[in-house]
Design a protein around this motif. Structure first.
Motif, PDB file in Angstrom:
ATOM      1  N   MET A   1      38.567 -32.045  47.842  1.00  0.00           N
ATOM      2  CA  MET A   1      39.832 -31.938  47.120  1.00  0.00           C
ATOM      3  C   MET A   1      39.582 -32.005  45.616  1.00  0.00           C
ATOM      4  N   SER A   2      40.392 -31.304  44.868  1.00  0.00           N
ATOM      5  CA  SER A   2      40.280 -31.259  43.419  1.00  0.00           C
ATOM      6  C   SER A   2      40.664 -32.595  42.795  1.00  0.00           C
ATOM      7  N   LYS A   3      39.992 -32.949  41.702  1.00  0.00           N
ATOM      8  CA  LYS A   3      40.300 -34.183  40.972  1.00  0.00           C
ATOM      9  C   LYS A   3      41.718 -34.142  40.426  1.00  0.00           C
ATOM     10  N   TYR A   4      42.210 -32.951  40.112  1.00  0.00           N
ATOM     11  CA  TYR A   4      43.521 -32.794  39.483  1.00  0.00           C
ATOM     12  C   TYR A   4      44.617 -32.351  40.455  1.00  0.00           C
ATOM     13  N   GLY A   5      44.281 -32.102  41.695  1.00  0.00           N
ATOM     14  CA  GLY A   5      45.280 -31.750  42.689  1.00  0.00           C
ATOM     15  C   GLY A   5      45.317 -30.276  43.032  1.00  0.00           C
ATOM     16  N   ILE A   6      46.255 -29.950  43.887  1.00  0.00           N
ATOM     17  CA  ILE A   6      46.412 -28.604  44.424  1.00  0.00           C
ATOM     18  C   ILE A   6      47.784 -28.062  44.029  1.00  0.00           C
ATOM     19  N   CYS A   7      47.855 -26.791  43.705  1.00  0.00           N
ATOM     20  CA  CYS A   7      49.100 -26.123  43.330  1.00  0.00           C
ATOM     21  C   CYS A   7      50.088 -26.149  44.498  1.00  0.00           C
ATOM     22  N   LYS A   8      51.328 -26.509  44.210  1.00  0.00           N
ATOM     23  CA  LYS A   8      52.373 -26.555  45.242  1.00  0.00           C
ATOM     24  C   LYS A   8      52.809 -25.163  45.678  1.00  0.00           C
ATOM     25  N   ARG A   9      52.603 -24.166  44.805  1.00  0.00           N
ATOM     26  CA  ARG A   9      53.013 -22.796  45.124  1.00  0.00           C
ATOM     27  C   ARG A   9      52.013 -22.058  46.007  1.00  0.00           C
ATOM     28  N   CYS A  10      50.715 -22.101  45.603  1.00  0.00           N
ATOM     29  CA  CYS A  10      49.744 -21.239  46.291  1.00  0.00           C
ATOM     30  C   CYS A  10      48.568 -21.982  46.918  1.00  0.00           C
ATOM     31  N   GLY A  11      48.418 -23.277  46.643  1.00  0.00           N
ATOM     32  CA  GLY A  11      47.342 -24.051  47.252  1.00  0.00           C
ATOM     33  C   GLY A  11      46.024 -23.993  46.508  1.00  0.00           C
ATOM     34  N   PHE A  12      45.974 -23.319  45.358  1.00  0.00           N
ATOM     35  CA  PHE A  12      44.765 -23.223  44.544  1.00  0.00           C
ATOM     36  C   PHE A  12      44.592 -24.525  43.763  1.00  0.00           C
ATOM     37  N   GLU A  13      43.365 -24.838  43.336  1.00  0.00           N
ATOM     38  CA  GLU A  13      43.108 -26.056  42.571  1.00  0.00           C
ATOM     39  C   GLU A  13      43.696 -25.983  41.168  1.00  0.00           C
ATOM     40  N   LEU A  14      44.292 -27.085  40.712  1.00  0.00           N
ATOM     41  CA  LEU A  14      44.850 -27.165  39.364  1.00  0.00           C
ATOM     42  C   LEU A  14      43.758 -27.537  38.367  1.00  0.00           C
ATOM     43  N   GLU A  15      43.878 -27.026  37.150  1.00  0.00           N
ATOM     44  CA  GLU A  15      42.925 -27.295  36.077  1.00  0.00           C
ATOM     45  C   GLU A  15      43.657 -27.917  34.889  1.00  0.00           C
ATOM     46  N   PRO A  16      43.011 -28.857  34.183  1.00  0.00           N
ATOM     47  CA  PRO A  16      43.665 -29.500  33.044  1.00  0.00           C
ATOM     48  C   PRO A  16      43.632 -28.638  31.782  1.00  0.00           C
ATOM     49  N   VAL A  17      44.650 -28.801  30.943  1.00  0.00           N
ATOM     50  CA  VAL A  17      44.694 -28.196  29.611  1.00  0.00           C
ATOM     51  C   VAL A  17      44.632 -29.380  28.639  1.00  0.00           C
ATOM     52  N   PHE A  18      43.520 -29.500  27.909  1.00  0.00           N
ATOM     53  CA  PHE A  18      43.270 -30.653  27.044  1.00  0.00           C
ATOM     54  C   PHE A  18      43.770 -30.433  25.624  1.00  0.00           C
ATOM     55  N   PHE A  19      44.030 -31.536  24.912  1.00  0.00           N
ATOM     56  CA  PHE A  19      44.317 -31.531  23.485  1.00  0.00           C
ATOM     57  C   PHE A  19      43.821 -32.851  22.908  1.00  0.00           C
TER      58      PHE A  19
END
Length: 69
Positions: free
Chosen positions: A1-19
């Motif tokens: 499982m991804s550290k950031y979770g899974i997309c609720k729409r398509c099931g793909f892994e979520l990626e962070p956007v940093f600042f």
């Protein structure tokens, strides 16, 4: 499982956007307080995004790094 979770729409892994977040504190006498930068910064996550469908997910400060000079 991804550290950031899974997309609720398509099931793909979520990626962070940093600042880079700059720390600010409220200082001054009553009635004339203002925000002043402390000089400390941290790497923070603005939101999570799905690279497959473009879905964006809001986050709290769970993934933010420590403050440093």
């Amino acid at each position: 499982m991804s550290k950031y979770g899974i997309c609720k729409r398509c099931g793909f892994e979520l990626e962070p956007v940093f600042f880079t977040e700059e720390e600010e504190v409220l200082e001054g006498p009553p009635g004339a307080k203002c925000y002043c930068k402390t000089g400390r910064v941290r790497r923070a996550v603005d939101y999570l995004v799905c690279d497959c469908c473009g879905n964006k997910e809001a986050v709290d400060d769970t993934f933010d790094g420590p403050w440093h000079y």
